[in-house]
Design an enzyme around this catalytic site. Structure first.
Site, mmCIF file in Angstrom:
data_model
loop_
_atom_site.group_PDB
_atom_site.id
_atom_site.type_symbol
_atom_site.label_atom_id
_atom_site.label_comp_id
_atom_site.label_asym_id
_atom_site.label_seq_id
_atom_site.Cartn_x
_atom_site.Cartn_y
_atom_site.Cartn_z
ATOM 1 N N CYS A 130 51.143 28.626 39.898
ATOM 2 C CA CYS A 130 49.872 28.707 39.359
ATOM 3 C C CYS A 130 49.915 30.153 38.475
ATOM 4 O O CYS A 130 49.731 31.104 38.981
ATOM 5 C CB CYS A 130 48.874 29.082 40.422
ATOM 6 S SG CYS A 130 47.243 29.303 39.867
ATOM 7 N N CYS A 133 46.655 32.153 38.776
ATOM 8 C CA CYS A 133 46.573 33.071 39.551
ATOM 9 C C CYS A 133 47.514 34.361 39.605
ATOM 10 O O CYS A 133 47.040 35.468 39.957
ATOM 11 C CB CYS A 133 46.805 32.412 40.913
ATOM 12 S SG CYS A 133 46.295 30.535 41.122
ATOM 13 N N ASP A 134 48.649 34.144 38.855
ATOM 14 C CA ASP A 134 49.656 34.965 39.196
ATOM 15 C C ASP A 134 50.285 35.739 37.955
ATOM 16 O O ASP A 134 50.972 36.607 38.052
ATOM 17 C CB ASP A 134 50.924 34.374 39.979
ATOM 18 C CG ASP A 134 50.652 33.953 41.226
ATOM 19 O OD1 ASP A 134 49.883 34.223 42.064
ATOM 20 O OD2 ASP A 134 51.339 32.987 41.683
#
Ligand code: NDP
Length: 302
Positions: A130, A133-134
Site C-alpha cells: 500500500c 499508507c506507507d
C-alpha cells in the site's frame, strides 16, 4: 432474523445495503475490521462518475454514512464462518451467530504476494502492498514498485512525491496500465523502469536492503539496492471462508449466474470476489445494486 445479511463493505456491499434498506428490508452489513474495502488504500479516484477527483477513503466514508443513515445495522468485524446448509442461513462473527433469509457476499479481493524468499519476513519492514499508507516512510529513499498495471503506476506516482528514486520492475516490456497513467509516470523524472525483470528474492536483515532480480531476456541475475519494495501485482479474492461451500473457479472467485446467485439458492455474491476482470469501484457498485434488486424481487415474491 434479518431479511438480508451482507458480508463486505466495499462499493458492492455498500451499494447493495442502500438499495435493500430503501426497499424496507431488514439488513445487516458485516463490514469487516477494515471496512470500506480496497478504496480505503488508494489515493485519488478519478473515474467514479459524479466525482471528478475524490480520495478513495473519502468516497467510502460517504458511502458508509449513507448506509448508516438509511438504518442498516453495521458490524465492524469480520465474518468468521458461515453455515448455508440449512435455512435460515447463518453467519458467524466470533461467538455470535446471525440469521438471514438471504445472503449477499461482497468480500472483495486483496493484494497478491510474489511468494519469494524474504517477502513475508520483511512485510512492514520495507515490503508493502500500500503506497498510500506507507509512502511517507520512504522520504528520500530508493524504492521499487513491482508490476505493470494501473496500481503499479499509481504507486510509483505516489512514492515519487516522497522518495529519491522510484524504479518500476516489470516482467514484460509491454504494460497493462492505461495510456494516461503510463504517460504520467513517464513524464516524472524521478521514476525509472526496469524491464523485463522478475524479483527472485528480497534481501535484508532488519529491513529491506536489496532485491535479487533476474533479467528475463538474458537470464542474468543482478542485485539492486533499495529501501522499499511495493507490490502491485494484482489481487486474490477474499473467499476462503466459503471454500467447500460455494462453487468457485480455479483462482477462488465465486461462481454466480446472471442473477448473481451462487451455487446455493438464496446466497448471492457481487463485486471483486466474483469479478476477476473489471475490478472497478463502479462495476462493483453496479453489480451490488443488481444483486440487491434480485434479492428484493425474490423476497417480494415470497
Ligand atoms: P493488473 O492485473 O492490471 O496488473 C497486475 C500486474 O502485475 C501486471 O502487470 C502483471 O504482469 C503483474 N504481475 C502479476 N503477477 C506477477 C508476478 N507473480 N510477478 C511479477 N509480476 C506480476 O492489476 P492492478 O492492480 O494494477 O489493476 C487492477 C484493476 O484496477 C485494473 O483494471 C486497473 O485498471 C484498475 N486500477 C485503476 C486505477 C485508476 O484508474 N486510477 C488505479 C489502480 C487500479 P503481466 O502484465 O505480465 O500480466
Amino acid at each position: 432474523m434479518y431479511d438480508v445479511i451482507i458480508i463486505g463493505s466495499g462499493p458492492a456491499g455498500c451499494t447493495a445495503s442502500i438499495y435493500l434498506a430503501r426497499n424496507s428490508l431488514k439488513t445487516l452489513l458485516v463490514a469487516g475490521y477494515k471496512s470500506g474495502g480496497q478504496l480505503m488504500l488508494t489515493t485519488y479516484v478519478e473515474n467514479f462518475p459524479g466525482f471528478k477527483s475524490i480520495l478513495g477513503p473519502e468516497l467510502m466514508n460517504r458511502m458508509k454514512e449513507q448506509v448508516i443513515s438509511l438504518g442498516v445495522e453495521v458490524i465492524e468485524k469480520d465474518a468468521t464462518s458461515v453455515d448455508f446448509s440449512l435455512y435460515p442461513f447463518k453467519v458467524f462473527v466470533d461467538d455470535k451467530v446471525f440469521e438471514g433469509k438471504r445472503i449477499l457476499i461482497a468480500t472483495g479481493a486483496r493484494p497478491k504476494l510474489l511468494n519469494v524468499d524474504g517477502e513475508k519476513e520483511l512485510i512492514g519492514r520495507g515490503v508493502s502492498t500500500c503506497a498510500t499508507c506507507d509512502a511517507p516512510f520512504f522520504k528520500d529513499k530508493y524504492v521499487l514498485v513491482i508490476g505493470g498495471g494501473d496500481t503499479a503506476m499509481e504507486y510509483a506516482l505516489t512514492l515519487a512525491k516522497f522518495s529519491r528514486e522510484v524504479t518500476i520492475v516489470h516482467r514484460r516490456e509491454e504494460f497493462k496500465a492505461s495510456k494516461i497513467m503510463l504517460e504520467r509516470v513517464k513524464a516524472n523524472e524521478k521514476i525509472k523502469f526496469k524491464v523485463p525483470f522478475l524479483v527472485e528474492k528480497i534481501i535484508g536483515k532488519e529491513k529491506v536492503e536489496a532485491v535479487l532480480l533476474k533479467n528475463l531476456k538474458s537470464e542474468e541475475k543482478e542485485m539492486l539496492r533499495c529501501d522499499g519494495v511495493f507490490l502491485a501485482i494484482g489481487h486474490v479474492p477474499n473467499t476462503e471462508i466459503f471454500k467447500g461451500i460455494l462453487e468457485m473457479d480455479e483462482k477462488g472467485y465465486i461462481k454466480v449466474d446472471s442473477r448473481f446467485q451462487t451455487s446455493i439458492k438464496g446466497v448471492f455474491a457481487a463485486g471483486d470476489c466474483v469479478d476477476s476482470k473489471y475490478r472497478q469501484a463502479i462495476t462493483a457498485a453496479g453489480d451490488g445494486c443488481k444483486a440487491a434488486l434480485e434479492i428484493v424481487h425474490e423476497l417480494s415474491e415470497l
